[in-house]
Design a protein around this motif. Sequence first.
Motif, PDB file in Angstrom:
ATOM      1  N   UNK A 151       0.824  -1.219   0.000  1.00  0.00           N
ATOM      2  CA  UNK A 151       0.000   0.000   0.000  1.00  0.00           C
ATOM      3  C   UNK A 151       0.853   1.262   0.000  1.00  0.00           C
ATOM      4  N   UNK A 152       1.899   1.275   0.833  1.00  0.00           N
ATOM      5  CA  UNK A 152       2.746   2.473   0.886  1.00  0.00           C
ATOM      6  C   UNK A 152       3.403   2.724  -0.467  1.00  0.00           C
ATOM      7  N   UNK A 153       3.800   1.639  -1.120  1.00  0.00           N
ATOM      8  CA  UNK A 153       4.467   1.766  -2.414  1.00  0.00           C
ATOM      9  C   UNK A 153       3.490   2.300  -3.470  1.00  0.00           C
ATOM     10  N   UNK A 154       2.266   1.744  -3.471  1.00  0.00           N
ATOM     11  CA  UNK A 154       1.273   2.170  -4.458  1.00  0.00           C
ATOM     12  C   UNK A 154       0.836   3.612  -4.222  1.00  0.00           C
ATOM     13  N   UNK A 155       0.688   3.983  -2.946  1.00  0.00           N
ATOM     14  CA  UNK A 155       0.331   5.377  -2.672  1.00  0.00           C
ATOM     15  C   UNK A 155       1.457   6.332  -3.078  1.00  0.00           C
ATOM     16  N   UNK A 156       2.705   5.876  -2.898  1.00  0.00           N
ATOM     17  CA  UNK A 156       3.834   6.692  -3.362  1.00  0.00           C
ATOM     18  C   UNK A 156       3.814   6.811  -4.893  1.00  0.00           C
ATOM     19  N   UNK A 157       3.444   5.709  -5.550  1.00  0.00           N
ATOM     20  CA  UNK A 157       3.412   5.703  -7.016  1.00  0.00           C
ATOM     21  C   UNK A 157       2.391   6.694  -7.560  1.00  0.00           C
ATOM     22  N   UNK A 158       1.210   6.762  -6.937  1.00  0.00           N
ATOM     23  CA  UNK A 158       0.181   7.662  -7.465  1.00  0.00           C
ATOM     24  C   UNK A 158       0.379   9.112  -7.011  1.00  0.00           C
ATOM     25  N   UNK A 159       1.227   9.313  -5.987  1.00  0.00           N
ATOM     26  CA  UNK A 159       1.510  10.685  -5.550  1.00  0.00           C
ATOM     27  C   UNK A 159       2.755  11.236  -6.241  1.00  0.00           C
ATOM     28  N   UNK A 160       3.823  10.443  -6.226  1.00  0.00           N
ATOM     29  CA  UNK A 160       5.092  10.880  -6.813  1.00  0.00           C
ATOM     30  C   UNK A 160       5.719   9.711  -7.573  1.00  0.00           C
ATOM     31  N   UNK A 161       5.260   9.454  -8.772  1.00  0.00           N
ATOM     32  CA  UNK A 161       5.757   8.279  -9.511  1.00  0.00           C
ATOM     33  C   UNK A 161       7.272   8.263  -9.710  1.00  0.00           C
ATOM     34  N   UNK A 162       7.866   9.451  -9.853  1.00  0.00           N
ATOM     35  CA  UNK A 162       9.322   9.482 -10.078  1.00  0.00           C
ATOM     36  C   UNK A 162      10.082   8.891  -8.899  1.00  0.00           C
ATOM     37  N   UNK A 163       9.526   9.072  -7.679  1.00  0.00           N
ATOM     38  CA  UNK A 163      10.219   8.563  -6.491  1.00  0.00           C
ATOM     39  C   UNK A 163      10.241   7.031  -6.475  1.00  0.00           C
ATOM     40  N   UNK A 164       9.313   6.403  -7.180  1.00  0.00           N
ATOM     41  CA  UNK A 164       9.264   4.940  -7.254  1.00  0.00           C
ATOM     42  C   UNK A 164       9.992   4.442  -8.496  1.00  0.00           C
ATOM     43  N   UNK A 165       9.695   5.076  -9.622  1.00  0.00           N
ATOM     44  CA  UNK A 165      10.257   4.602 -10.891  1.00  0.00           C
ATOM     45  C   UNK A 165      11.761   4.848 -10.989  1.00  0.00           C
ATOM     46  N   UNK A 166      12.266   5.779 -10.150  1.00  0.00           N
ATOM     47  CA  UNK A 166      13.694   6.061 -10.178  1.00  0.00           C
ATOM     48  C   UNK A 166      14.479   5.302  -9.143  1.00  0.00           C
ATOM     49  N   UNK A 167      13.832   4.391  -8.429  1.00  0.00           N
ATOM     50  CA  UNK A 167      14.487   3.642  -7.356  1.00  0.00           C
ATOM     51  C   UNK A 167      14.442   2.152  -7.699  1.00  0.00           C
ATOM     52  N   UNK A 291       4.466   6.660 -15.519  1.00  0.00           N
ATOM     53  CA  UNK A 291       4.955   7.984 -15.115  1.00  0.00           C
ATOM     54  C   UNK A 291       3.827   9.009 -14.999  1.00  0.00           C
ATOM     55  N   UNK A 292       2.626   8.673 -15.506  1.00  0.00           N
ATOM     56  CA  UNK A 292       1.495   9.603 -15.422  1.00  0.00           C
ATOM     57  C   UNK A 292       0.532   9.261 -14.279  1.00  0.00           C
ATOM     58  N   UNK A 293       0.968   8.391 -13.379  1.00  0.00           N
ATOM     59  CA  UNK A 293       0.051   7.975 -12.318  1.00  0.00           C
ATOM     60  C   UNK A 293      -0.376   9.141 -11.429  1.00  0.00           C
ATOM     61  N   UNK A 294       0.517  10.089 -11.197  1.00  0.00           N
ATOM     62  CA  UNK A 294       0.134  11.248 -10.366  1.00  0.00           C
ATOM     63  C   UNK A 294      -0.934  12.085 -11.066  1.00  0.00           C
ATOM     64  N   UNK A 295      -0.842  12.183 -12.389  1.00  0.00           N
ATOM     65  CA  UNK A 295      -1.856  12.928 -13.149  1.00  0.00           C
ATOM     66  C   UNK A 295      -3.209  12.228 -13.031  1.00  0.00           C
ATOM     67  N   UNK A 296      -3.200  10.918 -13.202  1.00  0.00           N
ATOM     68  CA  UNK A 296      -4.447  10.148 -13.112  1.00  0.00           C
ATOM     69  C   UNK A 296      -5.046  10.238 -11.708  1.00  0.00           C
TER      70      UNK A 296
END
Length: 442
Positions: A151-167, A291-296
């Motif tokens: 859950x924490x990872x998915x919430x991070x993905x939809x709030x700040x995808x770069x913080x997940x996709x860049x790690x 990368x557009x998860x925050x937009x969605x």
Amino acid sequence: MFNVLVVDDEPLICKGLGSLLASSGLEIGHIYTANSGFEALDCIRMEEVDLLVTDIQMGAMSGIELMQHAKLAKPWVQTIVISAHETFQYAQMAVRLGAKDYLIKPLNSEHFLDSVRNVLLKMDKPSPELETFMAGIGESFRLEEPLPEYSWLLNALIEEPDSVLGDEQKLRKLDELKLQGPFFSVIKIKLPLPEEDGEKKYTSRGRELLRYAALNIAKELLDQEWSTVAFYSPEEEITVVIQWDEKTYEESAGGQINRLDVLGRSLHLNIHKYLHLNAVIGISQILKGLSFMDVLNRQASKAIQWNKEHSDYYVFYYGDFNWSSYAADPSAEELHTHSNLIVQKAKEYIDENYAQKGLTIHEVAKKNHVSPNYLSYLFKKNTGHNLWEYVIKLRMEDSREMLLHTDLRRYEIAERVGYESPEHFSKIFKKYYGISPSELKK
């Protein structure tokens, strides 16, 4: 008792299946028949239909398209598709788009009735009362948050995808969820807070139970047809990420946005049915790439806010409003003006095209760049008329004038007001005026 609509462009097949159902001993109240998708849609709009049995190939509107139109009009209508096509692809598509069964012609009577029986039995599932549900899972029930480690990872993905996709470490964790897309959409589910309505107050445990129940209802619904991940988000919301691969994204005849709209309405309907809560559903657009998860995510959240303007409506699609026209969030007055403009344009379009054969609510909605259900809601709210009832009203008034003041024959009048079949026109006319065209002519 259930009502069944049988649709096939061969009248003998309709008649045969109707007779078979009538003598089956199943709990069937009324059996309606239609010989085209458009006739069937009129029936679905005017009658209480529970089960649709439809051929797949029927001229201008296929059975797949009919199934999707029916779901948009009434999300609870279930469908069995019958077809002469034996290819796995057709069956796979029909089931993926919501059909409960796919039967090959020529039909085996026993197999057909078994299929109908199975669908009706599932529809007859009693809905538990909220109090029963709450008591049933009581104090001893241990709540386990679905996907707690993610859950924490998915919430991070939809709030700040770069913080997940860049790690790299987070990316490996994300890979375990198989979020491969490449097309994605986000749905937000917001339950009304019981403390806020002043009538019912739930403890924190009760609120937790309600959210847990809502998420499980959503998962049960989503697992039937969709590739999704559902999880808890802050502010007591539930988030659903929906994904499509290239093939499934392209194959929906009615369009994926329409499917999302049906899904949103089904989520609202089922949560209300089982929990007696009017959940507000926000639906984003569909974009390609994680990368557009925050937009969605922002789109789905904004869509939910629309409930402040339309408090008696619960399913909102972000694309129904032209947000880019406003520098800041629009005021209530701006929203009101925009809604009136949509209805005015829709009414003008219907006034000019009501006699067009094959006219659908989808076409009117498309001209106004809004979803069919949102347009139907606005139209009813602003004019007092159901949108399709308004179309029928214009057609019937026009045909009545022609019957009384011209020598045109019934089939000619049917043709002029948008009906392919004179028999279907007569059926609608009699239901509208209480007498048949020939009786009026006398």
